[in-house]
Design an enzyme around this catalytic site. Sequence first.
Site, PDB file in Angstrom:
ATOM      1  N   ASP A 313       9.198   1.558   2.934  1.00  0.00           N
ATOM      2  CA  ASP A 313       7.787   1.839   3.161  1.00  0.00           C
ATOM      3  C   ASP A 313       7.494   1.655   4.651  1.00  0.00           C
ATOM      4  O   ASP A 313       8.142   0.849   5.333  1.00  0.00           O
ATOM      5  CB  ASP A 313       6.960   0.879   2.314  1.00  0.00           C
ATOM      6  CG  ASP A 313       5.485   0.962   2.616  1.00  0.00           C
ATOM      7  OD1 ASP A 313       4.927   2.055   2.483  1.00  0.00           O
ATOM      8  OD2 ASP A 313       4.911  -0.067   3.014  1.00  0.00           O
ATOM      9  N   ASP A 315       4.026   1.311   6.456  1.00  0.00           N
ATOM     10  CA  ASP A 315       2.951   0.392   6.856  1.00  0.00           C
ATOM     11  C   ASP A 315       3.021  -0.905   6.056  1.00  0.00           C
ATOM     12  O   ASP A 315       2.974  -0.897   4.825  1.00  0.00           O
ATOM     13  CB  ASP A 315       1.586   1.063   6.651  1.00  0.00           C
ATOM     14  CG  ASP A 315       1.475   2.359   7.427  1.00  0.00           C
ATOM     15  OD1 ASP A 315       1.922   2.386   8.586  1.00  0.00           O
ATOM     16  OD2 ASP A 315       0.969   3.347   6.865  1.00  0.00           O
TER      17      ASP A 315
END
Length: 477
Positions: A313, A315
């Site tokens: 991922d 952020d």
Amino acid sequence: MTTLPTTVVVPTIGRPSLDRLLRALEDAPGPRPAGVIVVDDSTTRAGPAAARNRGWRRVCTPWVSFLDDDVVPAPDWLERLAEDLAAATADVAGSQGRVTVPLPPHRRPTDWERSTAGLETALWITADMTYRRSALAATGGFDERFPRAFREDADLALRVMRRGGALVRGRRGVVHPVRPAGSWVSLQAQAGNADDMLMRRLHGPAWRRAAGAPPGRRPQHLAATAAAAAATALGAGGHRRTALGPAAYWLASTARFAADRIALGPRDHREVARMLATSAVIPAAATWHTVRGLIRHRHAGPWRGAPELVLLDRDGTLVRDVPYNGDPQRVEPMPGAKETLDRLRAAGIRLGVVTNQSGVASGLLTLSEVGRVNARVEQLLGPFDTWEVCPHGPGDGCSCRKPAPGMVKSACAALGVAADRCAVVGDIGADVVAAEAAGATGVLVPGPWTRPDEVAGARLVAPDLPRAADALLGGVW
């Protein structure tokens, strides 16, 4: 010119013989391999198993051909390799080349030369071994707990065959010259007894028969070492007469061992002296390494290896979470992110990013701005093999927005990696759910925003990104 469906992988520690090998491949007539990958292990010294894994994980061809850096392929090696691969039926997972070890014609071989000559009849040695890439992926490749060029090839072969893959011997051949060695090389080789204990742990007490390995002299070495220890202890305790019995046994055992070795080799005084000296200490060294291996590997389980692909991922995992960020200057890496990614890349693991960007759907971002932020992430953290971006909002019903598995499946398909050889690292439950739905493994790295129920529901949780990498590289996934 025909291109073979294989990539040649050569692990090296910087031996001068590497140049000779590469020249032989370059000058050979006929078809060419799809590529040649040389894995330099001269600084890390992680071992040939780890080096080969680093190589094959970067390969996209159906086959991977391993060569050691000290062999010389025959002039027709590539032509014969093409024939071997063309003859491989669907059940064939690996093809072994034929190894020739030139010995001096004017005298009997030395102990070290005889040991090297054993490669001619050894099974599945990676001096010249070609595997289907799918077989390597399914087994996790070479077990990196074998630190030497010893037993790691037999272990892999047994695991491949256990999964139903057939191993055959091809027609191609290489020459394996005898490398120069010091006077104590046979003593140094006793470290392999620790690897034998790992083989026993993984494949049971009958592993030698399954791997075609000779029986060895471990029981005799253990008895001789025990006798020497008993004689020493009794003598030190003042029981010199009692110590004569075990001392005599040790002397007779050592003499018999030395005589067996001397009888096979040249009778010049230097070789005889070397055999006498090493025969006196080999039993104790073999016993020491056996005990060390028993202790070290007493809890060893099946090798899973590192994943081929790690998706992360963006952020909150790779960079600080700035809501709806479209400004590259606001990108700030998470602590340890660059070093962690470099470790994964060095292990030959491909990397990708899977990121929800609902700000595009809501009009707070443009795809162009997302692209510029992603470019800044790569500038700070290094290149990624694939990027998957979902621009949809929560109510759009797409199949790509996490926790849906679409981006994970798409990344695996783009890189030709099976989902069960992929791990997804993220900071919220949606990352883990997306991974599991795709057939991958999810690893949760919680932040202050991660809900307690998300942590409780994750099978694998790491406190930070570096320790998540530790788990992945250690096969705990």
